[in-house]
Design a protein around this motif. Sequence first.
Motif, PDB file in Angstrom:
ATOM      1  N   VAL A   1      -4.924   2.875  10.266  1.00 37.47           N
ATOM      2  CA  VAL A   1      -4.037   2.208   9.318  1.00 37.47           C
ATOM      3  C   VAL A   1      -4.925   1.468   8.325  1.00 37.47           C
ATOM      4  N   TYR A   2      -4.673   1.717   7.053  1.00 41.23           N
ATOM      5  CA  TYR A   2      -5.476   1.121   5.991  1.00 41.23           C
ATOM      6  C   TYR A   2      -4.701  -0.022   5.343  1.00 41.23           C
ATOM      7  N   TYR A   3      -5.392  -1.144   5.179  1.00 41.49           N
ATOM      8  CA  TYR A   3      -4.799  -2.340   4.606  1.00 41.49           C
ATOM      9  C   TYR A   3      -5.573  -2.769   3.364  1.00 41.49           C
TER      10      TYR A   3
ATOM     11  N   VAL B   1      -5.007  -1.696  -7.087  1.00 46.24           N
ATOM     12  CA  VAL B   1      -6.332  -1.313  -6.625  1.00 46.24           C
ATOM     13  C   VAL B   1      -6.192   0.023  -5.902  1.00 46.24           C
ATOM     14  N   TYR B   2      -7.201   0.851  -6.023  1.00 45.01           N
ATOM     15  CA  TYR B   2      -7.159   2.198  -5.467  1.00 45.01           C
ATOM     16  C   TYR B   2      -8.313   2.409  -4.492  1.00 45.01           C
ATOM     17  N   LEU B   3      -8.099   3.320  -3.575  1.00 43.89           N
ATOM     18  CA  LEU B   3      -9.171   3.778  -2.706  1.00 43.89           C
ATOM     19  C   LEU B   3      -9.100   5.306  -2.680  1.00 43.89           C
ATOM     20  N   GLN B   4     -10.017   5.925  -3.408  1.00 48.68           N
ATOM     21  CA  GLN B   4     -10.105   7.381  -3.399  1.00 48.68           C
ATOM     22  C   GLN B   4     -10.955   7.796  -2.206  1.00 48.68           C
ATOM     23  N   MET B   5     -10.389   8.622  -1.351  1.00 50.80           N
ATOM     24  CA  MET B   5     -11.071   9.018  -0.122  1.00 50.80           C
ATOM     25  C   MET B   5     -11.274  10.529  -0.143  1.00 50.80           C
ATOM     26  N   ASP B   6     -12.514  10.933  -0.201  1.00 41.11           N
ATOM     27  CA  ASP B   6     -12.879  12.353  -0.216  1.00 41.11           C
ATOM     28  C   ASP B   6     -13.655  12.718   1.042  1.00 41.11           C
ATOM     29  N   SER B   7     -13.756  13.999   1.297  1.00 43.95           N
ATOM     30  CA  SER B   7     -14.498  14.489   2.471  1.00 43.95           C
ATOM     31  C   SER B   7     -14.079  13.750   3.729  1.00 43.95           C
TER      32      SER B   7
ATOM     33  N   SER C   1      -8.743  15.155   0.814  1.00 40.44           N
ATOM     34  CA  SER C   1      -8.789  13.909   0.062  1.00 40.44           C
ATOM     35  C   SER C   1      -7.421  13.231   0.062  1.00 40.44           C
ATOM     36  N   LEU C   2      -7.447  11.929  -0.066  1.00 39.81           N
ATOM     37  CA  LEU C   2      -6.259  11.117  -0.285  1.00 39.81           C
ATOM     38  C   LEU C   2      -6.638   9.990  -1.228  1.00 39.81           C
ATOM     39  N   ARG C   3      -5.667   9.515  -1.983  1.00 38.81           N
ATOM     40  CA  ARG C   3      -5.878   8.320  -2.780  1.00 38.81           C
ATOM     41  C   ARG C   3      -4.846   7.281  -2.382  1.00 38.81           C
ATOM     42  N   LEU C   4      -5.348   6.168  -1.901  1.00 41.57           N
ATOM     43  CA  LEU C   4      -4.479   5.047  -1.556  1.00 41.57           C
ATOM     44  C   LEU C   4      -4.341   4.138  -2.768  1.00 41.57           C
ATOM     45  N   SER C   5      -3.165   3.592  -2.892  1.00 39.45           N
ATOM     46  CA  SER C   5      -2.896   2.608  -3.933  1.00 39.45           C
ATOM     47  C   SER C   5      -2.415   1.328  -3.278  1.00 39.45           C
ATOM     48  N   CYS C   6      -2.705   0.236  -3.913  1.00 35.89           N
ATOM     49  CA  CYS C   6      -2.211  -1.066  -3.457  1.00 35.89           C
ATOM     50  C   CYS C   6      -1.714  -1.802  -4.684  1.00 35.89           C
ATOM     51  N   ALA C   7      -0.411  -1.925  -4.774  1.00 32.15           N
ATOM     52  CA  ALA C   7       0.206  -2.584  -5.916  1.00 32.15           C
ATOM     53  C   ALA C   7       0.462  -4.046  -5.585  1.00 32.15           C
ATOM     54  N   ALA C   8       0.131  -4.906  -6.523  1.00 29.63           N
ATOM     55  CA  ALA C   8       0.281  -6.341  -6.306  1.00 29.63           C
ATOM     56  C   ALA C   8       1.351  -6.925  -7.207  1.00 29.63           C
ATOM     57  N   SER C   9       2.063  -7.864  -6.665  1.00 31.69           N
ATOM     58  CA  SER C   9       3.000  -8.638  -7.482  1.00 31.69           C
ATOM     59  C   SER C   9       2.592 -10.096  -7.390  1.00 31.69           C
TER      60      SER C   9
ATOM     61  N   GLU D   1       0.823  -1.198   0.000  1.00 35.60           N
ATOM     62  CA  GLU D   1       0.000   0.000   0.000  1.00 35.60           C
ATOM     63  C   GLU D   1       0.864   1.258   0.000  1.00 35.60           C
ATOM     64  N   SER D   2       0.307   2.313  -0.535  1.00 34.56           N
ATOM     65  CA  SER D   2       0.973   3.621  -0.499  1.00 34.56           C
ATOM     66  C   SER D   2      -0.089   4.700  -0.592  1.00 34.56           C
ATOM     67  N   GLY D   3       0.333   5.934  -0.319  1.00 34.07           N
ATOM     68  CA  GLY D   3      -0.580   7.063  -0.476  1.00 34.07           C
ATOM     69  C   GLY D   3      -1.139   7.623   0.815  1.00 34.07           C
ATOM     70  N   GLY D   4      -0.831   6.975   1.931  1.00 36.35           N
ATOM     71  CA  GLY D   4      -1.316   7.506   3.201  1.00 36.35           C
ATOM     72  C   GLY D   4      -0.598   8.793   3.575  1.00 36.35           C
ATOM     73  N   GLY D   5      -1.096   9.433   4.622  1.00 40.13           N
ATOM     74  CA  GLY D   5      -0.476  10.665   5.070  1.00 40.13           C
ATOM     75  C   GLY D   5      -1.376  11.429   6.002  1.00 40.13           C
TER      76      GLY D   5
END
Length: 122
Positions: free
Chosen positions: A93-95, A79-85, A17-25, A6-10
């Motif tokens: 912690v987002y997993y 996979v993405y998680l766009q988080m607004d408002s 808003s934030l957008r989390l990404s989760c890259a898979a291998s 995962e990445s994109g937290g802060g």
Amino acid sequence: QVQLVESGGGLVQAGGSLRLSCAASGRSFSRYALGWFRQAPGKEREFVAAVNSGGDEIYYVGSVKGRFTVSRDNAKNTVYLQMDSLKPEDTAVYYCAAGKLPVVRGPSYDYWGQGTQVTVSS
């Protein structure tokens, strides 16, 4: 085997808003359902959202409906998680997780990422 990162937290102010990404291998990413979960300090892990392998079945917990959007790009194995408002109560912690079906039960998922911290200040 699938590895998730995962990445994109802060840190963000309430209403932001934030957008989390989760890259898979690994193989067969497109065959997996993907879920997002979160865990706040002192609380149980909570289902947030999930999307099936085809991307046409999407589920959200009630508290994020209308604010969060989950999507996947099978070509990018992400996979993405766009988080607004965002609200202070979204702090956790987002997993991301991969499994056979887009269900709310965490133990149903086979693979998990390491998590990314999201902090929303009031």
